[in-house]
Scaffold this motif. Structure first.
Motif: not given
Ligand code: ADP
Ligand code: MG
Ligand code: ZN
Length: 496
Positions: A104-110, A133-139, A166-172
């Motif tokens: 579960t991540s964000q794609y074209d709507e960060p 910078a979008h939200m997603e979950e770690d594996a 499921g640990v929260p990640l922010i990908e920048i």
């Protein structure tokens, strides 16, 4: 490795490097991104899981509000716009570290987009454009066992720990970064370092590269100088320190340079960095289509109100560049001195040490001197050394109080680094305190004079430099545990 490398000077004479940096920051929220499981690092494997983060059918995710808040604060600190409405998306792939078969991540709507971060390299400022910078979950984490390297190749079997799932990640993610020329590797390093400082100041992550709470994938391509079309890029993974980012990019730039100079074509792929100093090929790159992204149907859209965004903007810490200017003037360092501090990645360590009562000069002396030397010898980042700013401040207070001198302090550092406790404890257990008993000192002085009659005679005859031999002899008797200036005056008194 056997890659052909084109010398850096030749690469930069012919090609323009283009960077793309993807940084994952693991948030330090108490619970996971979509469930209430704990996120504590190092817990018993698979003890922090539930139907949601195990991806069991029928379970439903609920968004962690604190993680959304942290994402917005990171975005604001990176000068981003904050979406008034955004969604999560499913990034579909099959791998045992993600039981749902999608991330579960964000794609074209960060949630955050279109920002920038200014970074400084050797006095020159580079603006690094931030795409999103979008939200997603770690594996989860796979452990490959039975082989020599811990990699999947050659392993007998693998174990999986879903505590991290499921640990929260922010990908920048940056936009392609142009115009850095020969400074590309340093700009990349400075960017990640500045980003880490910002996130740390926000208090939303531990941002420890060696523990994986900050991870960087470094993309780079080359294009002939004057060209307008981007070259094919590689994405190097596994770069676990600031130093490795710089080294890995330098290597890739030279490797791609050799291919292009030879008339070849760079293969677009992920590569792995090896600390021995080379990259090796990983998988060839998936494209976005491979992931079959689609909007996540189980989570309602997120629509942060403008009031909330403005409230969060008011909580931002001082911007790093302003903070640097302020600290430099408060500490009274020259530009060159301050640049050394930044270059050694010691700013936060020194700031923390000064905040605990140490003088800026002494804090700089320890972190850039003895400690930098030891970190370098051990191949560690300065902040990975087993000594804290509080311990350095304590060390300096022992020096200032005359309990130890600089030579003894180096032994104390060795003790602290090898886990013998705080500086005070090391001084006690190793009996390192300077002997303050004048009787014992005087005895050593007299013995030294008796054993070195020639030196004593020289001093009496006015040749002051001969005193070095006597001070040395006293220091040896005292095993270094004496105050040299006191020894000097006792010798002079005894001889007059
Ligand atoms: P992927 O999903 O393949 O990792 P992303 O878009 O997440 O792709 O990240 C790619 C990164 O590389 C971004 O920072 C992007 O700006 C950058 N980038 C894209 N094309 C190039 C290129 N030709 N050369 C260098 N960097 C690039
Ligand atoms: Mg990516
Ligand atoms: Zn869970």
């Amino acid at each position: 490795m056997s890659d052909d490398l084109l010398p850096l000077a030749e690469v930069y004479a012919r090609y323009e490097p283009v960077l793309g940096l993807e940084v994952h920051v693991e948030l330090n929220t108490a619970s996971k991104m979509f469930c209430s499981c704990a996120t504590e690092f190092g817990a018993e494997p698979n003890s922090q899981t539930c139907p949601v983060c195990l991806g069991l059918p029928g379970s439903l995710p609920v968004v962690n509000a604190k993680a959304v808040e942290s994402a917005i604060r990171i975005g604001l600190a990176l000068n981003c716009e904050i979406a008034s409405w955004c969604r999560f998306a499913r990034k579909n792939y099959f791998y045992p570290d993600m039981t749902k078969d999608w991330q579960t991540s964000q794609y074209d709507e960060p949630i955050c987009f279109n920002g920038y971060l200014d970074v400084e390299v050797e006095g020159e400022v580079f603006r690094v454009p931030v795409e999103r910078a979008h939200m997603e979950e770690d594996a989860g984490k796979l452990l490959h066992l039975g082989g020599a390297t811990g990699r999947i190749q050659g392993a007998d079997y693998s174990l999986v720990d879903y505590n991290r799932a499921g640990v929260p990640l922010i990908e920048i993610v940056t936009k392609p970064v142009f115009g850095t020329g020969p400074k590309a590797p340093q700009v990349a390093r400075a960017y990640v370092s500045a980003l880490r400082d910002i996130v740390r100041a926000l208090g939303v992550s531990d941002v420890r590269m060696e523990q994986g709470s900050l991870r960087c994938d470094a993309n780079v391509s080359l294009m002939p100088i004057g060209a307008t079309e981007l070259g094919l890029r590689t994405e190097t993974k596994n770069v676990n320190s600031l130093r490795s980012i710089e080294r890995a990019l330098s290597y890739e730039i030279q490797r791609q340079g050799a291919i292009l100079a030879d008339g070849g074509k760079v293969k677009q792929e992920t590569r792995h960095w090896h600390e021995e100093g080379y990259t090796s090929p990983g998988r060839s790159k998936e494209t976005a289509e491979d992931y079959r992204y689609f909007p996540e149907p189980d989570i309602p859209p997120i629509a942060p109100s403008r009031e909330w965004v403005e409230e969060l903007r008011a909580t931002l810490p001082e911007a790093p560049a302003a903070r640097r200017r302020r600290l430099q003037s408060e500490w009274g360092f020259t530009d060159a001195e301050f640049r050394d501090i930044i270059g050694a990645d010691a700013l936060d360590l020194i700031a923390d040490t000064v905040a605990l009562g140490c003088t800026p000069a002494a804090a700089k002396k320890w972190w850039l001197g003895e400690l930098a030397r030891r970190a370098n010898d051990a191949g560690l980042e300065l902040d990975a050394l087993a000594i804290t700013p509080a311990q350095v401040a304590e060390l300096q207070s022992l020096v200032a109080a005359g309990t130890i001198n600089d030579t003894l302090a180096r032994q104390v550092i060795e003790g602290v680094l090898s886990g013998e406790g705080s500086p005070g404890e090391v001084v006690a257990t190793r009996s390192l305190a300077i002997v303050s008993d004048d009787g014992a000192l005087l005895e050593a002085v007299q013995a030294a004079i008796a054993a070195n009659p020639d030196a004593a005679a020289s001093i009496k005859a006015g040749r002051q430099q001969a005193i070095g031999a006597l001070i040395g002899a006293v220091m040896r008797t005292m095993q270094g545990k004496a105050d040299a200036s006191k020894v000097r005056s006792l010798i002079m008194e005894s001889l007059s």
